[in-house]
Design an enzyme around this catalytic site. Structure first.
Site, short mmCIF file in Angstrom:
data_model
loop_
_atom_site.label_atom_id
_atom_site.label_comp_id
_atom_site.label_asym_id
_atom_site.label_seq_id
_atom_site.Cartn_x
_atom_site.Cartn_y
_atom_site.Cartn_z
N SER A 116 0.83 -1.19 0.00
CA SER A 116 0.00 0.00 0.00
C SER A 116 0.87 1.25 0.00
O SER A 116 1.69 1.43 -0.90
CB SER A 116 -0.96 -0.06 1.19
OG SER A 116 -1.98 0.91 1.07
N ASP B 58 -9.40 -3.54 -6.23
CA ASP B 58 -8.66 -2.57 -5.43
C ASP B 58 -8.74 -1.20 -6.13
O ASP B 58 -8.66 -1.13 -7.36
CB ASP B 58 -7.20 -3.04 -5.33
CG ASP B 58 -6.38 -2.27 -4.31
OD1 ASP B 58 -6.55 -1.05 -4.20
OD2 ASP B 58 -5.55 -2.91 -3.64
N HIS C 45 -8.45 -4.05 -1.78
CA HIS C 45 -7.25 -3.62 -1.07
C HIS C 45 -7.18 -4.33 0.28
O HIS C 45 -8.19 -4.56 0.93
CB HIS C 45 -7.30 -2.10 -0.85
CG HIS C 45 -5.98 -1.50 -0.49
ND1 HIS C 45 -4.94 -1.43 -1.39
CD2 HIS C 45 -5.52 -0.95 0.66
CE1 HIS C 45 -3.90 -0.86 -0.81
NE2 HIS C 45 -4.23 -0.57 0.44
#
Length: 316
Positions: free
Chosen positions: A152, A250, A280
């Site tokens: 991330s 995502d 995600h």
């Protein structure tokens, strides 16, 4: 469509900037996951000199107790949207990689926004890279196998660090390992991402707020440095080989695929994996089939980059 085995992630839907004032449910869940015992791996806390005088960067180092020769290095940058998280995140994975790959895993406790704007976090990571080259010999670090890894926001930092290291020309990075990396400040703005993405865990609203917190302005009015938003880079030639993994629903899927394409077109060896039905942070559901597949692909990519053959790996 959300993979049924990942249905528990439907509860993680940050819709407001409240995620900045308290740890999100996802971060709390990550930190609460039990870490398996690894008696053959030792953990050290070190404080390394930062770029500014009288300031240090805290790092956690994981390595096997019984080692032979030089060890590949994995510099790890945690996720959390640049707003949250700590070096302790991902500890189960760090222990596993240290044991299975004889790796020196270094998790960086970089500064968070909005208290620290760009480039503070990136400079903390660069300080850790410098430390590896200056002090790593005492830790049996193999400087020909220094890899950067992150998830991330940490993936965005890893990609930005690869760009910065290339351009400064002081230290070499052997491989970049990017798990649903946060690369593009434009994602989350109206009309940018497909409607089927960003519904779970990390939403467009959260993304816009996170970028604003990092950069200190309205993302729509900026053209930030590619070291902050690697998707903005116009020249990615000469970067280290890359592994990029992302879920198909995502919010970051479009920017991740676009960055992989940019790397490939520049002649950078690149491996891209897209996982159907995965949002995600889907690694949070470790028992899901798609997560097991993603973890296997991720580990194998690091093993190949580290030069560890399959029959050399210890049993998990």
């Amino acid at each position: 469509m959300l993979d049924p085995q990942l249905a528990a992630l439907a509860e993680f839907r940050p819709r407001s900037t409240a995620l900045a004032t308290a740890p999100s449910a996802m971060i709390e869940a990550l930190m609460a996951k039990p870490v398996p015992a690894a008696e053959d791996v030792e953990k050290h806390e070190v404080f390394i000199d930062a770029s500014q005088p009288d300031r240090q960067v805290r790092c956690l180092i994981y390595r096997r107790k019984a080692r032979t020769g030089l060890n590949p290095v994995i510099l790890y940058m945690h996720g959390g949207g640049y707003l949250q998280g700590s070096a302790e995140m991902g500890e189960a994975s760090h222990l596993h990689l240290a044991r299975e790959l004889d790796a020196l895993v270094i998790s960086i406790d970089y500064r968070l926004s909005p208290m620290t704007r760009f480039p503070g976090a990136l400079e903390d990571c660069y300080a850790a890279l410098r430390w590896v080259y200056c002090q790593g010999g005492a830790w049996d670090a193999d400087l020909s196998r220094v890899m950067v890894s992150g998830a991330s926001a940490g993936g965005g930092l890893a990609a930005g660090l690869a760009l910065l290291a290339r351009d400064r020309g002081e230290f070499q990075i052997h491989f970049q390992h990017l798990i649903y990396p946060m690369l593009d400040d434009r994602s989350g703005m109206p009309g940018v991402a497909p409607a089927c993405t960003g519904e779970y865990v990390w939403t467009p609203e959260a993304n816009v707020f996170a970028w604003q917190s990092l950069l200190g302005d309205d993302p729509a009015s900026m053209s930030p440095s590619p070291y902050a938003a690697p998707a903005r880079a116009t020249d990615v030639s000469g970067l280290p080989p890359a592994f990029i993994a992302c879920g198909a629903i995502d919010l970051f899927i479009v920017e991740n695929v676009a960055y992989a394409r940019k790397l490939i077109c520049a002649g950078v060896p690149t491996e891209l994996h897209v996982y159907a039905g995965a949002p995600h942070g889907f690694h949070l559901i470790g028992e899901a089939d798609v997560t097991r597949s993603a973890n296997r692909d991720s580990f194998n990519a690091l093993a190949r980059a580290a030069g560890v053959r399959e029959h050399d790996r210890r049993a998990a």
